[in-house]
Write a protein that holds these residues in place. Structure first.
Motif, PDB file in Angstrom:
ATOM      1  N   PHE A 187       0.861  -1.186   0.000  1.00  0.00           N
ATOM      2  CA  PHE A 187       0.000   0.000   0.000  1.00  0.00           C
ATOM      3  C   PHE A 187       0.891   1.228   0.000  1.00  0.00           C
ATOM      4  CE2 PHE A 187      -2.287   3.507   1.895  1.00  0.00           C
ATOM      5  CZ  PHE A 187      -3.453   3.508   1.126  1.00  0.00           C
TER       6      PHE A 187
ATOM      7  N   VAL B 107      -1.664  -1.301  -4.143  1.00  0.00           N
ATOM      8  CA  VAL B 107      -2.875  -0.501  -4.007  1.00  0.00           C
ATOM      9  C   VAL B 107      -2.431   0.927  -3.721  1.00  0.00           C
ATOM     10  CG1 VAL B 107      -4.946  -0.056  -2.659  1.00  0.00           C
ATOM     11  CG2 VAL B 107      -4.314  -2.412  -3.230  1.00  0.00           C
ATOM     12  N   SER B 108      -2.928   1.859  -4.529  1.00  0.00           N
ATOM     13  CA  SER B 108      -2.519   3.242  -4.403  1.00  0.00           C
ATOM     14  C   SER B 108      -3.707   4.154  -4.645  1.00  0.00           C
ATOM     15  CB  SER B 108      -1.388   3.555  -5.399  1.00  0.00           C
ATOM     16  OG  SER B 108      -0.914   4.867  -5.220  1.00  0.00           O
TER      17      SER B 108
ATOM     18  N   ARG C 182      -5.772   1.391  -8.328  1.00  0.00           N
ATOM     19  CA  ARG C 182      -5.886   2.745  -7.786  1.00  0.00           C
ATOM     20  C   ARG C 182      -7.310   2.997  -7.296  1.00  0.00           C
ATOM     21  NH1 ARG C 182      -2.391   3.625 -12.286  1.00  0.00           N
ATOM     22  NH2 ARG C 182      -0.321   4.270 -11.588  1.00  0.00           N
TER      23      ARG C 182
ATOM     24  N   VAL D  20     -10.238   1.798   0.619  1.00  0.00           N
ATOM     25  CA  VAL D  20      -9.125   0.935   1.028  1.00  0.00           C
ATOM     26  C   VAL D  20      -9.655  -0.385   1.569  1.00  0.00           C
ATOM     27  CG1 VAL D  20      -7.261   0.653   2.705  1.00  0.00           C
ATOM     28  CG2 VAL D  20      -7.507   2.805   1.480  1.00  0.00           C
TER      29      VAL D  20
ATOM     30  N   LEU E  14      -8.824  -4.088  -0.066  1.00  0.00           N
ATOM     31  CA  LEU E  14      -8.153  -5.159   0.684  1.00  0.00           C
ATOM     32  C   LEU E  14      -9.057  -6.373   0.869  1.00  0.00           C
ATOM     33  CD1 LEU E  14      -6.212  -3.183   3.456  1.00  0.00           C
ATOM     34  CD2 LEU E  14      -5.421  -3.924   1.217  1.00  0.00           C
TER      35      LEU E  14
ATOM     36  N   ILE F  67       0.965  -7.856   3.837  1.00  0.00           N
ATOM     37  CA  ILE F  67       0.795  -6.455   3.438  1.00  0.00           C
ATOM     38  C   ILE F  67       2.061  -5.687   3.799  1.00  0.00           C
ATOM     39  CG2 ILE F  67      -0.518  -4.329   3.785  1.00  0.00           C
ATOM     40  CD1 ILE F  67      -2.924  -6.058   4.514  1.00  0.00           C
TER      41      ILE F  67
ATOM     42  N   LEU G  30       3.286  -1.889   4.112  1.00  0.00           N
ATOM     43  CA  LEU G  30       2.855  -0.497   4.180  1.00  0.00           C
ATOM     44  C   LEU G  30       4.083   0.406   4.094  1.00  0.00           C
ATOM     45  CD1 LEU G  30       0.682   1.672   4.768  1.00  0.00           C
ATOM     46  CD2 LEU G  30       1.055   1.246   7.205  1.00  0.00           C
TER      47      LEU G  30
ATOM     48  N   GLY H  12      -2.527   5.095   6.114  1.00  0.00           N
ATOM     49  CA  GLY H  12      -1.694   3.922   6.339  1.00  0.00           C
ATOM     50  C   GLY H  12      -1.987   3.255   7.667  1.00  0.00           C
TER      51      GLY H  12
ATOM     52  N   VAL I  62      -4.820   1.119   7.381  1.00  0.00           N
ATOM     53  CA  VAL I  62      -4.454  -0.152   6.745  1.00  0.00           C
ATOM     54  C   VAL I  62      -3.971  -1.156   7.801  1.00  0.00           C
ATOM     55  CG1 VAL I  62      -2.840  -1.260   5.137  1.00  0.00           C
ATOM     56  CG2 VAL I  62      -3.938   0.905   4.516  1.00  0.00           C
TER      57      VAL I  62
END
Length: 809
Positions: free
Chosen positions: A424, A457-458, A478, A496, A500, A510, A512, A519, A522
């Protein structure tokens, strides 16, 4: 001994310094403790200082020069101060003392006796530093304190004693400490900060500090009875008629006797010949402006200001207190008078003031003595060896901090099926290309090249970006990323969570890359989904863990971050910050950033040497933390030198661009500085340049430095974050303190004028990059850690670490 030091560098020690008085209190032993702590931290050790919090305005915890400082509560009131301070210290040592490998106590007293007792209880070696002698020596000070018999009995059982001089060594023996426990280790001095000045530099400092054209005899210290400044004034009154009119006595420091001394000066009509400068933070400037150093003390341990004066190349006139005989008398670095004999002191001042050649010879000898045996680097190295010998360098300690994978590690990393990773990254190339974004993309590409399934993932930060994409072999998803922060605050967590959840069966771990508030969300999602998460700390200081605590809801964000199954630290300072918050070392992965070396062009040493112009480049964002104003001030000095042709290119964009351009105009260097804006393929174009300069006050593992090293350029930068580790032993000679315009200009001129040095250093940087920072090697380190996390072995990921991260001495 040297072998021991090398072991320390690969297995950092956790050192607890007990210094009841510490910054902002400024005194002899406080400065020595601060200097040693910073030097040990710079060598890769995790250093924590415990001091008293005597004022509520002082922060309870802060991070200073790589050192964690904890100030313990005490009621700073008569009869309450000592009991409350000892209670706080007892609670701290009982609850957290086991975290440290060795305790080092600065200054004796009840806190030292308590530390010795608790150290024996908790099986921790305790080092006691004897900071003074004579009336303030360990025997007399203990006898004059509370519970003298008990205190003396405990102090005699200390694991080791550091004696600053032969006098303190003798007193320790007489006190009853066995000789095998006594170690003669002096204070250290920063020989780069305190150095001899050229005539021009000395003249400029005199004008700046208000000394003018006078020659100066300088006294530096507290204006109190034990320092005998009134005796010095008496000696000066006798010497002054025998000196030329251009001599002045300068007192640097403050204290209870200042009013009395000023009255004496007025009464004797010395106002024109005596200057009271007060407390000064830049003592090195006053030393640089002086011609003779004088000390009239009745007693000392090993005077820090004496060491600093000798390092500055000043001849010394001092009384025969602890350390002066071996430092000054036996080395011919100055003249010595008996304690209290101000007639002798006066005659010594007259002799040195009247013989410039003798003073210059003594000053040169003093500088040589300090450089050889008393530099803070060599003193810190000897303390490392002492600590390691006390800890006994047990195999259990080395294994617990081992940096290389073992057979158990390799077995744990093996999985019955290939694991996959989801990264991420709030902003991912392209069009956003910053340091963090570059590193995440390079790592993802390298992992994909090694055969590991990687997806990213962005946020969709620009119009036209597809929701799903493949960027150089990496699958990118994205999510919506509204420009308005309030909209993003509510929208991003939902997207997000959806991303996920939908992909939960397609990844095992994951990763980060940034601890922003999204974040941290996340991290919570990873816990809900039962997925292990590895979080990277991209920076340190105000941009790292300490800065996170200062933000809104910092305590909550901090607590969430520490729920990560593993954390990536890229420098010794980052590791120290994690140590400070008691995050398990077994779950810290030490690894640097990497660079795709095979894609980098290299500046070859066989290039045309007939070209005189040297091209210096800055690469980065034009923002406050990069301190480009300091670079431009230094560049003005470089341009005024007039003995070379050089140009400065500034590659990047940012909010300070307009102000920096105006500064160039004001300094008259606008024709020697080119603002190029954003430069596409900057990494490949670095081979066209000669020097990279990066004056930042904060960095993690700078991509600009890595790219310049890969291109074969010498690096001129500040020793922040992971920079000392990146450039290694050779590169540290071209580092300068943040904001130090003078040193930056000197280093730049040295490289600009010496093409051969530039090329040799640049090739050494390239070799170091090949040896330690190839992105494929970095990717394999990460892959080992991912495998351990996926296998549920998070307490083993520390063993996958790369030991190069702890280099930096």
């Amino acid at each position: 001994m040297q072998a021991g030091v090398e072991t320390v560098l690969s297995c950092p020690l956790r050192i607890l310094m007990l210094s009841p008085q510490y910054r902002p209190i400024v005194g002899g032993y406080e400065r020595a403790a601060e200097r040693l702590s910073a030097a040990l931290a710079a060598r890769g050790h995790c250093v924590t200082v415990i001091a008293e919090r005597r004022d509520k305005a002082w922060p309870a915890a802060e991070f200073l020069e790589g050192v964690s400082v904890r100030r313990l509560w005490c009621a700073y009131l008569p009869r309450l101060h000592m009991p409350t301070a000892l209670i706080s210290l007892t609670l701290f040592l009982l609850t957290q003392g086991r975290r440290f490998d060795v305790w080092h106590v600065h200054q004796y007293g009840l806190h030292a006796s308590l530390a010795v007792a608790l150290g024996r209880l908790l099986h921790r070696p305790v080092v006691l530093k004897l900071t003074s002698s004579g009336g303030q020596g360990v025997a007399r000070a203990t006898a004059a304190g509370r519970f003298p018999s008990l205190s003396a009995a405990l102090l005699r059982r200390v694991t080791a004693v550091v004696a600053l001089s032969r006098e303190t060594t003798g007193e320790a023996l007489a006190f009853g400490i066995p000789p095998e426990r006594i170690h003669h280790l002096a204070n250290g001095v920063d020989t780069a900060k305190f150095r001899p000045q050229s005539e021009r530099e000395r003249y400029e400092l005199k004008q700046k500090l208000g000394i003018g054209l006078h020659r100066a005899v300088i006294y530096v210290g507290r204006l109190s009875h034990e320092k005998n400044p009134d005796g010095l004034l008496h000696a000066w009154s006798k010497a002054r008629p025998l000196l030329t009119a251009d001599w002045k006595l300068v007192f640097v420091g403050d204290g209870p006797m200042r009013g009395e001394l000023e009255s004496t000066v007025r009464a004797n009509g010395f106002e024109a010949d005596v200057l009271f400068a007060g407390q000064q933070s830049r003592v090195e400037q006053w030393m640089g402006a002086a011609d003779i150093y004088v000390s009239s003390s009745h007693r000392e341990g090993l005077s820090n200001t004496l060491l600093e004066a000798m390092a500055s190349g000043l001849p010394v006139v001092a009384t025969r207190v602890s350390g002066v005989t071996e430092l000054v008398k036996e080395t011919d670095a100055g003249l010595v008078a008996e304690v209290g004999n101000m007639d002798q002191l006066s005659r010594a001042l007259v002799m040195l003031a009247g013989d410039g050649l003798l003073g210059a010879k003594m000053g040169a000898v003093g500088r040589q003595v300090i450089s050889k045996s008393y530099s803070i680097e060599s003193v810190a190295a000897r303390h490392e060896a002492l600590y390691l010998s006390l800890i006994n360098a047990s195999s259990a300690l080395r294994q617990s901090n081992s940096s290389r994978p073992t057979e158990q590690l390799k077995t744990a990393a093996h999985l019955p099926h290939p694991f996959s990773v989801l990264m991420f990254v709030p902003q991912y190339p392209y069009p956003v290309v910053g340091g963090l974004e570059k590193q995440s993309h390079e790592l993802a590409r390298a992992l994909a090249a090694e055969g590991f399934p990687v997806q990213v993932v962005s946020g969709r930060t620009a119009r036209g970006q597809p929701c799903s994409d493949v960027v150089e072999g990496v699958s990118v998803t994205r999510i919506s990323w509204p420009r308005r922060k309030l909209c993003r605050f509510f929208r991003a967590p939902i997207d997000v969570a959806r991303a996920l959840w939908r992909r939960r069966r397609s990844y095992d771990v994951i990763h980060l890359h940034q601890h922003s508030w999204v974040g941290l969300y996340v991290i919570l999602l990873a816990k809900l989904l039962g997925k292990p998460i590895l979080t990277k700390l991209p920076n340190v200081g105000d941009l790292g863990l300490p800065g996170l605590r200062k933000q809104a809801f910092g305590w909550l964000r901090h607590a969430i971050l520490l729920q990560s199954d593993g954390i990536v630290a890229m420098s010794a300072q980052s590791l120290a910050e994690l140590d400070y918050v008691r995050y398990s070392r077994e779950r810290v992965l030490l690894t640097p950033n990497g660079i795709a070396l095979r894609e980098m062009s290299v500046r070859m040493a066989t290039e045309d040497l007939s070209v005189d112009a040297c091209q210096v480049v800055f690469l980065g964002r034009l923002s406050e933390e990069k301190q480009l104003d300091v670079l431009l001030d230094a560049w003005a000095v470089v341009c005024n030198d007039g003995t070379h042709e050089a140009s400065l290119a500034i590659w990047g964009e940012g909010p300070m661009e307009h102000a920096l351009k105006q500064q160039c105009v004001d300094l008259g260097i606008d024709t020697r500085v080119k603002f190029a804006g954003h430069v596409g393929s900057a990494a490949s174009r670095l081979a066209e340049m000669d020097i990279l300069v990066l004056p930042s006050r904060a960095e993690g593992n700078s991509n600009a430095i890595l790219e310049a090293m890969a291109a074969g350029l010498p690096i001129v930068s500040t020793p922040v974050g992971g920079t000392p580790m990146l450039v290694g032993d050779l590169g540290i000679h071209f580092l300068f303190r943040p904001g130090d315009v003078h040193t930056l200009s000197v280093v730049l001129l040295r490289l600009i004028k010496d093409r051969s040095l530039r090329l040799r250093t640049g090739m050494a940087m390239r070799r170091r990059a090949e040896q330690h920072f190839d992105i494929q090697d970095v990717a394999r380190t990460y892959a080992t850690a991912y495998g351990l996390l996926a296998a549920g072995k998070r307490d083993l990921i520390g063993k996958a670490s790369n030991p190069v991260v702890l280099e930096g001495s």
